[in-house]
Design an enzyme around this catalytic site. Structure first.
Site, PDB file in Angstrom:
ATOM      1  N   GLU A 125       0.855  -1.180   0.000  1.00  0.00           N
ATOM      2  CA  GLU A 125       0.000   0.000   0.000  1.00  0.00           C
ATOM      3  C   GLU A 125       0.894   1.234   0.000  1.00  0.00           C
ATOM      4  O   GLU A 125       1.829   1.294   0.792  1.00  0.00           O
ATOM      5  CB  GLU A 125      -0.927   0.035   1.216  1.00  0.00           C
ATOM      6  CG  GLU A 125      -1.919   1.175   1.112  1.00  0.00           C
ATOM      7  CD  GLU A 125      -2.950   1.194   2.244  1.00  0.00           C
ATOM      8  OE1 GLU A 125      -2.879   0.350   3.156  1.00  0.00           O
ATOM      9  OE2 GLU A 125      -3.810   2.070   2.193  1.00  0.00           O
ATOM     10  N   GLY A 265       3.307   2.565  10.826  1.00  0.00           N
ATOM     11  CA  GLY A 265       3.039   1.760  12.017  1.00  0.00           C
ATOM     12  C   GLY A 265       2.869   0.287  11.711  1.00  0.00           C
ATOM     13  O   GLY A 265       3.512  -0.562  12.323  1.00  0.00           O
ATOM     14  N   MET A 267       0.678  -2.699   8.675  1.00  0.00           N
ATOM     15  CA  MET A 267      -0.045  -2.840   7.417  1.00  0.00           C
ATOM     16  C   MET A 267      -0.979  -4.045   7.473  1.00  0.00           C
ATOM     17  O   MET A 267      -0.567  -5.134   7.866  1.00  0.00           O
ATOM     18  CB  MET A 267       0.974  -2.983   6.272  1.00  0.00           C
ATOM     19  CG  MET A 267       0.342  -3.200   4.910  1.00  0.00           C
ATOM     20  SD  MET A 267      -0.661  -1.769   4.390  1.00  0.00           S
ATOM     21  CE  MET A 267      -1.908  -2.611   3.430  1.00  0.00           C
ATOM     22  N   GLU A 268      -2.200  -3.824   7.019  1.00  0.00           N
ATOM     23  CA  GLU A 268      -3.285  -4.799   7.190  1.00  0.00           C
ATOM     24  C   GLU A 268      -3.374  -5.872   6.119  1.00  0.00           C
ATOM     25  O   GLU A 268      -4.466  -6.397   5.862  1.00  0.00           O
ATOM     26  CB  GLU A 268      -4.614  -4.037   7.252  1.00  0.00           C
ATOM     27  CG  GLU A 268      -5.079  -3.396   5.920  1.00  0.00           C
ATOM     28  CD  GLU A 268      -4.712  -1.925   5.745  1.00  0.00           C
ATOM     29  OE1 GLU A 268      -3.728  -1.474   6.370  1.00  0.00           O
ATOM     30  OE2 GLU A 268      -5.397  -1.231   4.976  1.00  0.00           O
ATOM     31  N   ASN A 269      -2.271  -6.263   5.466  1.00  0.00           N
ATOM     32  CA  ASN A 269      -2.306  -7.306   4.437  1.00  0.00           C
ATOM     33  C   ASN A 269      -3.185  -8.473   4.889  1.00  0.00           C
ATOM     34  O   ASN A 269      -3.111  -8.907   6.028  1.00  0.00           O
ATOM     35  CB  ASN A 269      -0.898  -7.852   4.195  1.00  0.00           C
ATOM     36  CG  ASN A 269       0.129  -6.760   4.134  1.00  0.00           C
ATOM     37  OD1 ASN A 269       0.061  -5.883   3.292  1.00  0.00           O
ATOM     38  ND2 ASN A 269       1.073  -6.778   5.073  1.00  0.00           N
ATOM     39  N   HIS A 301      -6.397  -1.862  15.166  1.00  0.00           N
ATOM     40  CA  HIS A 301      -6.618  -1.152  13.907  1.00  0.00           C
ATOM     41  C   HIS A 301      -6.412  -2.085  12.702  1.00  0.00           C
ATOM     42  O   HIS A 301      -7.275  -2.188  11.835  1.00  0.00           O
ATOM     43  CB  HIS A 301      -5.669   0.048  13.832  1.00  0.00           C
ATOM     44  CG  HIS A 301      -5.826   0.881  12.602  1.00  0.00           C
ATOM     45  ND1 HIS A 301      -6.607   2.012  12.565  1.00  0.00           N
ATOM     46  CD2 HIS A 301      -5.311   0.748  11.357  1.00  0.00           C
ATOM     47  CE1 HIS A 301      -6.560   2.536  11.358  1.00  0.00           C
ATOM     48  NE2 HIS A 301      -5.766   1.795  10.599  1.00  0.00           N
ATOM     49  N   GLU A 302      -5.282  -2.748  12.668  1.00  0.00           N
ATOM     50  CA  GLU A 302      -4.997  -3.604  11.504  1.00  0.00           C
ATOM     51  C   GLU A 302      -5.971  -4.775  11.449  1.00  0.00           C
ATOM     52  O   GLU A 302      -6.438  -5.155  10.371  1.00  0.00           O
ATOM     53  CB  GLU A 302      -3.555  -4.110  11.525  1.00  0.00           C
ATOM     54  CG  GLU A 302      -2.476  -3.034  11.655  1.00  0.00           C
ATOM     55  CD  GLU A 302      -2.617  -1.854  10.711  1.00  0.00           C
ATOM     56  OE1 GLU A 302      -3.163  -2.031   9.607  1.00  0.00           O
ATOM     57  OE2 GLU A 302      -2.195  -0.736  11.096  1.00  0.00           O
ATOM     58  N   HIS A 305      -9.286  -3.673  10.066  1.00  0.00           N
ATOM     59  CA  HIS A 305      -9.249  -3.468   8.619  1.00  0.00           C
ATOM     60  C   HIS A 305      -9.711  -4.703   7.853  1.00  0.00           C
ATOM     61  O   HIS A 305     -10.117  -4.603   6.701  1.00  0.00           O
ATOM     62  CB  HIS A 305      -7.814  -3.159   8.168  1.00  0.00           C
ATOM     63  CG  HIS A 305      -7.497  -1.693   8.047  1.00  0.00           C
ATOM     64  ND1 HIS A 305      -8.340  -0.797   7.440  1.00  0.00           N
ATOM     65  CD2 HIS A 305      -6.400  -0.977   8.422  1.00  0.00           C
ATOM     66  CE1 HIS A 305      -7.778   0.419   7.463  1.00  0.00           C
ATOM     67  NE2 HIS A 305      -6.603   0.334   8.057  1.00  0.00           N
ATOM     68  N   GLU A 324      -9.786   4.226   6.265  1.00  0.00           N
ATOM     69  CA  GLU A 324      -8.923   4.670   7.367  1.00  0.00           C
ATOM     70  C   GLU A 324      -9.692   5.416   8.461  1.00  0.00           C
ATOM     71  O   GLU A 324      -9.505   5.151   9.649  1.00  0.00           O
ATOM     72  CB  GLU A 324      -7.772   5.522   6.837  1.00  0.00           C
ATOM     73  CG  GLU A 324      -6.770   4.749   5.961  1.00  0.00           C
ATOM     74  CD  GLU A 324      -6.189   3.517   6.622  1.00  0.00           C
ATOM     75  OE1 GLU A 324      -6.327   3.351   7.857  1.00  0.00           O
ATOM     76  OE2 GLU A 324      -5.595   2.681   5.900  1.00  0.00           O
TER      77      GLU A 324
HETATM   78  N1  B3K Z   1      -2.996   1.082   5.552  1.00  0.00           N
HETATM   79  C1  B3K Z   1      -1.680   1.227   6.115  1.00  0.00           C
HETATM   80  C2  B3K Z   1      -0.994   2.477   5.706  1.00  0.00           C
HETATM   81  C3  B3K Z   1      -0.275   2.401   4.420  1.00  0.00           C
HETATM   82  C4  B3K Z   1       0.544   3.644   4.197  1.00  0.00           C
HETATM   83  C5  B3K Z   1       1.113   3.704   2.823  1.00  0.00           C
HETATM   84  N2  B3K Z   1       1.974   4.850   2.647  1.00  0.00           N
HETATM   85  C6  B3K Z   1      -1.700   1.137   7.598  1.00  0.00           C
HETATM   86  C7  B3K Z   1      -2.978   1.466   8.249  1.00  0.00           C
HETATM   87  O1  B3K Z   1      -3.544   2.514   8.113  1.00  0.00           O
HETATM   88  O2  B3K Z   1      -3.483   0.607   8.907  1.00  0.00           O
HETATM   89 ZN    ZN Z   2      -5.427   1.902   8.631  1.00  0.00          ZN
END
Ligand code: B3K
Ligand code: ZN
Length: 884
Positions: A125, A265, A267-269, A301-302, A305, A324
């Site tokens: 992302e 911080g 990433m929600e892969n 948070h993740e 998502h 977000e």
């Molecule tokens: N979605 C990611 C943030 C990605 C940032 C890319 N520059 C983390 C978050 O908001 O949970």
């Molecule tokens: Zn997020």
């Protein structure tokens, strides 16, 4: 100077993808110097598109070959430009087979596939997937992924990707493989892989439905003693989403992996969350209460998502706040529910308000101001902002304020019923909230389209004869770049009225169903509206914008007496805190003026008495008292001034702190002793609150310390049973002005923790933010062997904490801070544009400063803008700052 101008992308130019992807198979032969990626992409023409060209994004990768339906394409059959591979006149059904080569070890941008401490990680992302392979790298192309990973078995014993592990084995040549399949379709930005030497804490966890899932937290060897809290937070998140929103984990396996080099911080892969170590690793020895709270919030948070972002994703990046803002709101509610008490909830709310004022309001008033749903951008990574995240969360919270918790839940249910598996827009969320509740939220759309912080001005009139109280609310919103005029917003203003004895009056408002409640949500939709309260038997003190019911600036001509009344009695803790902030702010602004004019400084006894009473009020939660005693920050004070003089602000705030410290010494000492937390460390809210109040007292006691106070701090430093107390004592010593004590503590702290990267970050950060640390001292710290610009956490700890957290030194009158800033932005940009662009933002508000500083700031900005090879990321930020 760069001669080309970067391209601006507009929301209005959206067109549907020409081809849709049903499934992708990816094969990776992982090698730090030369990784080969083979893809098989099953595509079909999108009936919604008139174009027959297949458009595949790709950058910083080498194309080896491309086959279409089995036939190797000649270079004349496609077009390869800097960012795009285009195949014209494609048939309806297409199988593309593409081979690319890349060098992860040279990838210092940490976007795409990269190496951190000899391990492989990805960050896709927003647009990192195109640094791995050619693909329609846009969120509205959702596909099913199967991933085959092959790598050296000794070096990379762990091979992870999204979804379920379906096969693994040995390749016989010292390498092994793992095949992963993700049962859910997803956009490419949610793809992830990890190939690494790691260990994990794992647990089988039973969902409410009875299904069992496997949870894993992966870290480097030696860190397994720091994974408990992340695992606990993950389980709490899973349970909370089931209970509050009826949302279940949809996979059989959910993994969190910690990495030391990471741009943000976490990433929600899908199924494979990748985290900055800062938001995973914790034990009482190395992590503070604030770190623990951060881990809980980010793990939540993740995880959240997975539904708000992954199952329902964004049509395009302009809709970023759809996932977000909503997910921040969800993590905020999660953290509040985890504390479980009303004051605990209020304490989290106050923290949110502070963040908004510290960072979002300034953004909304500066050159990078943008709506929650922007209309254009140059570099999307620059739009992962406090406006998209925190203001976006406020917008979501306002729905809940308007329709209630149950109504909000209905809206969420309808949103998922309508859009599961889709890539949608902010409007779709708004429509679900409106339709589920039979409400008209068309005007509410302006929260998404208009930038800037609205100002609500209140005026009141009490009529004793008719026992009525009239409240007039007027709204306006300052111009922002590209938006000179604004239309009225739909603003929920929660109001209460306090009687002379401090109690809430029962409310009756003409035209509003209030039924004698003590708080009522008024809906301000016009430029100005008058609300009439009846049966008001005495002159009330209005408590306005309770619980900070909207992200606005509220202006009302409160008298000191009214504010003191609210500070003592308001049943709404957020407004009680707010009254204290207003009392302090008024005085800080006057003191700042006095400093600048060379007049004598005085602080009135009334204010001190109010602080004293609050400090000693044992009926109040320690966490609340701590927040109520923190004075508005230098940045927040600066936002209230037409011309900012950072030195004057610093001197004024320091004077106030020194005066309070001297006047309240016995009370501070008493609270210091009363709020000890002996025994085993626990990060729970009550204990953390006690430590916060105790350590605030300590910091005050160390402002002009005698031998006894220095001993107190040293004793706490030496004997602390946890990092919260140790770090607080160290900070107090650094700020005490006693160099020998500070140096001794810094030396021993470093020696104890030099192998704990996250603690070394704290060591740099504390020094960077100390008002005694000037540019020269920062340069010396940069020469320390532990310093490197390459690691984002380390760069942030020293450089960002100086530029953003040490205003009186950063804004040194000779401009040396700005010259330093320019140097670092340029140096970072060559390594990592995303991080460099963040640093570039430190100069956003340059036009607000006194003329002498402004001209130095302009010079520094122009120096950066004049660089021959500047990334789009930094270019966008500095050119917007310099634009008129
Ligand atoms: N979605 C990611 C943030 C990605 C940032 C890319 N520059 C983390 C978050 O908001 O949970
Ligand atoms: Zn997020």
């Amino acid at each position: 100077m760069r001669t080309d101008s970067p391209q601006t992308i507009y929301r209005k130019d959206y067109t549907p993808p020409s081809f849709l992807v049903d499934s992708v198979e990816l094969g990776f032969d992982l090698d730090p110097a030369r990784t080969v990626v083979a893809s098989r992409i099953h595509m079909r023409h999108n009936p919604a598109s008139t174009s027959r060209s297949i458009e595949l994004h790709g950058e910083h990768i080498e194309l080896v070959q491309v086959r279409l339906n089995g036939k190797l394409l000649k270079p004349s059959q496609y077009k390869l430009t800097a960012g795009m591979l285009t195949i014209p006149k494609a048939p309806d059904d297409v199988l593309l087979e593409i081979e690319t080569v890349l060098a992860p070890q040279d990838n210092t941008s940490l976007s795409g596939l990269y190496v951190s401490n000899h391990n492989f990680f990805t960050q896709c992302e927003a647009e990192g997937f195109r640094r791995i392979t050619f693909f329609p790298d846009r969120p509205d192309v959702m596909a099913r992924y199967t991933v085959m990973l092959r790598a050296d078995k000794d070096k990379y014993p762990v091979l992870l990707s999204n979804g379920n592990l379906i096969e693994e084995g040995d390749l016989g040549d010292g390498r092994h493989y793992a095949k992963w399949e993700d049962p859910f379709k997803k956009p490419s930005y949610l793809f992830a892989l990890v190939a690494a030497r790691l260990v994990c804490q794992e647990e089988h966890y039973r969902l409410k439905s009875g299904r069992e899932v496997l949870l894993q937290v992966w870290v480097e060897e030696g860190n397994l003693d720091k994974t408990d809290y992340a695992m606990q937070s993950l389980k709490n998140s899973i349970r909370w989403d089931e209970e509050r929103f009826g949302l279940e984990l949809d996979l059989d396996r959910f993994m969190i992996v910690a990495v030391g080099d990471f741009n943000m911080g976490a990433m929600e892969n899908k199924g494979l969350n990748i985290f900055n170590t800062k938001y995973v690793l914790a034990n009482s020895r190395v992590a503070t209460d604030v770190d623990y709270a951060g881990i809980e919030a980010v793990v939540g948070h993740e995880y959240f998502h997975n539904w708000t972002g992954n199952r329902v994703t964004c049509r395009d990046w302009f809709q970023l706040s759809l996932k977000e803002g909503l997910t921040v709101f969800r993590d905020q509610e999660f953290s509040a529910d985890m504390i479980g008490t009303d004051t605990g909830r209020a304490v989290t709310r106050i923290d949110q308000v502070r963040t908004l004022r510290q960072a979002q309001f300034p953004e909304d008033a500066g050159p990078m101001a943008h709506p929650v749903r922007p209309d254009s951008f140059v570099e999307i990574n620059n739009f992962y902002t406090v406006t998209i995240y925190e203001k976006g969360a406020e917008v979501v919270r306002m729905y809940q304020t308007l329709v209630g918790r149950d109504g909000f839940r209905k809206g969420m249910d309808l949103y998922f019923a309508r859009h599961d598996g889709q890539a949608v827009q902010c409007d779709d969320f708004r429509a679900a909230m409106a339709d589920a509740n039979g409400r008209d939220f068309s005007q509410f759309e302006r929260w998404y389209s208009q930038a800037g912080t609205p100002v609500v001005t209140a005026s009141t009139r009490y009529d004793a004869a008719s026992q009525t109280f009239e409240l007039t609310l007027a709204q306006s919103c300052p111009a922002t770049p590209g938006q000179p005029k604004k239309l009225p917003f739909h603003i929920p203003v929660t109001v209460g009225l306090l009687a002379a004895d401090g109690r809430d009056l029962p409310l009756h408002v003409d035209g509003v169903a209030s039924n004698g409640a003590t708080s009522v949500v008024l809906e301000l939709t016009e430029a100005s509206q008058t609300f009439r309260f009846t049966q008001v038997g005495e002159v009330p003190v209005p408590s306005l914008l309770r619980d900070f019911s909207a992200p606005v600036v509220l202006e009302y001509d409160y008298t000191d007496a009214q504010l003191l009344h609210l500070f003592r009695h308001d049943s709404d803790p957020v407004n009680r805190w707010e009254a204290g902030q207003r009392l302090a702010m008024e005085r800080l602004l006057k003191l700042t003026g006095a400093v600048a004019a060379g007049e004598p400084l005085v602080l009135d006894e009334t204010f001190i008495a109010a602080q004293r009473a609050l400090l000693a009020d044992d009926t109040l939660d320690p966490a609340f008292r701590e927040l109520a005693l923190i004075l508005p920050s230098e940045t927040i004070i600066a936002e209230r001034m037409a011309q900012v003089d950072p030195q004057a602000i610093h001197a004024a705030r320091q004077f106030m702190r020194t005066t309070i410290a001297a006047a309240l010494k016995p009370e501070l000492l008493a609270q210091y002793h009363a709020n000890q937390t002996p025994g085993e460390y626990s990060p729970d809210a009550l204990s953390a609150g006690k430590r916060a109040l105790k350590n605030l007292a300590l910091s005050y006691l160390l402002i002009a310390p005698g031998a006894a106070e220095l001993d107190l701090a040293r004793l706490q430093f030496d004997n602390a049973g946890n990092m919260t107390d140790r770090a607080a004592a160290l900070a107090a010593l650094i700020h005490s002005g006693s160099q020998p004590h500070a140096q001794a503590a810094l030396t021993s702290f470093y020696a104890d923790f030099e192998n704990e990267a996250l603690v070394v970050d704290k060591w740099f950060a504390m020094q960077a933010a100390a008002p005694t640390t000037d540019v020269q001292a920062v340069r010396q710290l940069m020469a320390h062997p532990a310093f490197t610009l390459k690691n984002p956490n380390r760069a942030r700890s020293l450089i960002f904490n100086f530029t953003n957290g040490n205003p009186s030194q950063f804004h040194a009158v000779d401009g040396s801070g700005y010259a330093f800033w320019a140097e670092q932005v340029i140096a970072l940009d060559a390594l990592n544009p995303q991080v460099a662009a963040r640093l570039a933002r430190s100069m956003d508000r340059w036009r607000r400063y006194v003329p002498a500083l402004q001209s130095h700031m302009r010079d520094a900005l122009e120096q950066v803008a004049g660089q021959a090879s500047l990334s789009n990321d930094v270019m966008e930020v500095v050119s917007k700052a310099l634009a008129n």
